[in-house]
Design a protein around this motif. Structure first.
Motif, mmCIF file in Angstrom:
data_model
loop_
_atom_site.group_PDB
_atom_site.id
_atom_site.type_symbol
_atom_site.label_atom_id
_atom_site.label_comp_id
_atom_site.label_asym_id
_atom_site.label_seq_id
_atom_site.Cartn_x
_atom_site.Cartn_y
_atom_site.Cartn_z
ATOM 1 N N LEU A 47 58.550 55.561 45.700
ATOM 2 C CA LEU A 47 57.290 55.889 45.036
ATOM 3 C C LEU A 47 56.131 55.372 45.875
ATOM 4 N N HIS A 48 55.161 56.229 46.114
ATOM 5 C CA HIS A 48 53.993 55.881 46.920
ATOM 6 C C HIS A 48 52.720 56.116 46.124
ATOM 7 N N TYR A 49 51.811 55.194 46.241
ATOM 8 C CA TYR A 49 50.484 55.255 45.649
ATOM 9 C C TYR A 49 49.639 56.224 46.465
ATOM 10 N N LEU A 50 48.921 57.116 45.846
ATOM 11 C CA LEU A 50 48.051 58.038 46.575
ATOM 12 C C LEU A 50 46.632 57.496 46.651
ATOM 13 N N ASP A 51 45.847 58.014 47.592
ATOM 14 C CA ASP A 51 44.465 57.556 47.765
ATOM 15 C C ASP A 51 43.660 57.681 46.478
ATOM 16 N N ALA A 52 43.884 58.752 45.720
ATOM 17 C CA ALA A 52 43.153 58.940 44.461
ATOM 18 C C ALA A 52 43.440 57.795 43.501
ATOM 19 N N ALA A 53 44.644 57.269 43.562
ATOM 20 C CA ALA A 53 45.010 56.152 42.686
ATOM 21 C C ALA A 53 44.289 54.876 43.098
ATOM 22 N N GLN A 54 43.939 54.765 44.372
ATOM 23 C CA GLN A 54 43.213 53.574 44.834
ATOM 24 C C GLN A 54 41.883 53.458 44.098
ATOM 25 N N GLU A 55 41.143 54.562 44.017
ATOM 26 C CA GLU A 55 39.855 54.538 43.310
ATOM 27 C C GLU A 55 40.064 54.351 41.818
ATOM 28 N N PHE A 56 41.102 54.982 41.293
ATOM 29 C CA PHE A 56 41.446 54.829 39.884
ATOM 30 C C PHE A 56 41.700 53.354 39.572
ATOM 31 N N ALA A 57 42.477 52.702 40.430
ATOM 32 C CA ALA A 57 42.765 51.276 40.251
ATOM 33 C C ALA A 57 41.500 50.444 40.406
ATOM 34 N N ALA A 58 40.644 50.833 41.347
ATOM 35 C CA ALA A 58 39.403 50.081 41.552
ATOM 36 C C ALA A 58 38.536 50.108 40.296
ATOM 37 N N VAL A 59 38.500 51.250 39.623
ATOM 38 C CA VAL A 59 37.726 51.356 38.377
ATOM 39 C C VAL A 59 38.271 50.364 37.357
ATOM 40 N N PHE A 60 39.594 50.265 37.297
ATOM 41 C CA PHE A 60 40.229 49.363 36.352
ATOM 42 C C PHE A 60 40.018 47.900 36.739
ATOM 43 N N PHE A 61 40.247 47.591 38.029
ATOM 44 C CA PHE A 61 40.252 46.198 38.447
ATOM 45 C C PHE A 61 38.882 45.631 38.815
ATOM 46 N N ARG A 62 37.911 46.484 39.100
ATOM 47 C CA ARG A 62 36.595 45.985 39.507
ATOM 48 C C ARG A 62 35.990 45.014 38.481
ATOM 49 N N PRO A 63 35.915 45.380 37.199
ATOM 50 C CA PRO A 63 35.374 44.426 36.221
ATOM 51 C C PRO A 63 36.224 43.149 36.114
ATOM 52 N N LEU A 64 37.538 43.314 36.184
ATOM 53 C CA LEU A 64 38.397 42.126 36.148
ATOM 54 C C LEU A 64 38.173 41.274 37.392
ATOM 55 N N GLY A 65 37.983 41.927 38.525
ATOM 56 C CA GLY A 65 37.710 41.197 39.768
ATOM 57 C C GLY A 65 36.415 40.421 39.699
ATOM 58 N N HIS A 66 35.373 41.047 39.138
ATOM 59 C CA HIS A 66 34.088 40.338 38.997
ATOM 60 C C HIS A 66 34.238 39.131 38.077
ATOM 61 N N SER A 67 34.940 39.317 36.976
ATOM 62 C CA SER A 67 35.161 38.198 36.052
ATOM 63 C C SER A 67 35.978 37.098 36.722
ATOM 64 N N THR A 68 37.004 37.506 37.471
ATOM 65 C CA THR A 68 37.826 36.525 38.170
ATOM 66 C C THR A 68 36.996 35.750 39.184
ATOM 67 N N ASP A 69 36.136 36.446 39.930
ATOM 68 C CA ASP A 69 35.279 35.775 40.906
ATOM 69 C C ASP A 69 34.376 34.746 40.239
ATOM 70 N N LYS A 70 33.810 35.110 39.086
ATOM 71 C CA LYS A 70 32.943 34.175 38.359
ATOM 72 C C LYS A 70 33.709 32.915 37.957
ATOM 73 N N VAL A 71 34.935 33.103 37.511
ATOM 74 C CA VAL A 71 35.745 31.956 37.083
ATOM 75 C C VAL A 71 36.180 31.138 38.296
ATOM 76 N N LEU A 72 36.587 31.796 39.375
ATOM 77 C CA LEU A 72 37.041 31.082 40.566
ATOM 78 C C LEU A 72 35.968 30.143 41.108
ATOM 79 N N ARG A 73 34.725 30.560 41.014
ATOM 80 C CA ARG A 73 33.621 29.725 41.529
ATOM 81 C C ARG A 73 33.450 28.422 40.750
ATOM 82 N N ARG A 74 34.036 28.346 39.572
ATOM 83 C CA ARG A 74 33.928 27.128 38.750
ATOM 84 C C ARG A 74 34.884 26.021 39.179
ATOM 85 N N PHE A 75 35.836 26.351 40.059
ATOM 86 C CA PHE A 75 36.887 25.400 40.393
ATOM 87 C C PHE A 75 36.931 25.101 41.878
#
Length: 156
Positions: free
Chosen positions: A99-127
């Protein structure tokens, strides 16, 4: 035993925190799947395919998601129709499918993970880096124990 103890965090309070975080991750994934016309299992499958260190097979995916072969086939059919994955036969053994991830899925995943990534970055800076290494060590150890628990007879 429902809060912080003098020496640290008691097990019950810690377990509650982990359950709350897991529940929130699941809620976000379910909402995302619903918004995009997918089943929550489809999002889990995409994450497993994306996180795999080498192309994963449908049978390995079924095992990791605790799905029947029919259920994983239906999931993969939906993901393939949506343009997120493709199935590729192994050049050395045509019976094996990867099974291979397609390029279209990369953007799809980015939409999902971008907000989580921003939240994670905010938390990481606290430690501090040392604190983060401790957290990472804990998470790795928990995942190892969960793998052992899942593999134990009668656990699924």
């Amino acid at each position: 035993m429902n809060g912080d103890s003098g020496e640290g965090i008691d097990r019950l309070a810690f377990a509650m925190r982990l359950r709350r975080m897991t529940a929130e991750f699941n809620r976000i994934a379910h909402e995302f799947a619903h918004q995009h016309g997918l089943h929550p299992t489809d999002v889990q499958a995409l994450m497993k395919i994306f996180d795999a260190t080498s192309p994963i097979t449908p049978s390995r995916l079924a095992e990791q998601l605790n799905l029947t072969s029919g259920a994983v086939t239906a999931c993969l059919d939906r993901l393939e129709r949506a343009g997120h994955i493709r199935r590729v036969r192994d050049v050395h053994d045509r019976r094996v499918v990867h099974l291979h991830y397609l390029d279209a899925a990369q953007e799809f995943a980015a939409v999902f993970f971008r907000p989580l990534g921003h939240s994670t970055d905010k938390v990481l800076r606290r430690f501090s880096p040392e604190e983060l290494r401790t957290v990472a060590t804990f998470l790795d150890a928990m995942n190892e124990e969960l793998d052992v628990l899942r593999a134990a007879p009668g656990s699924h």
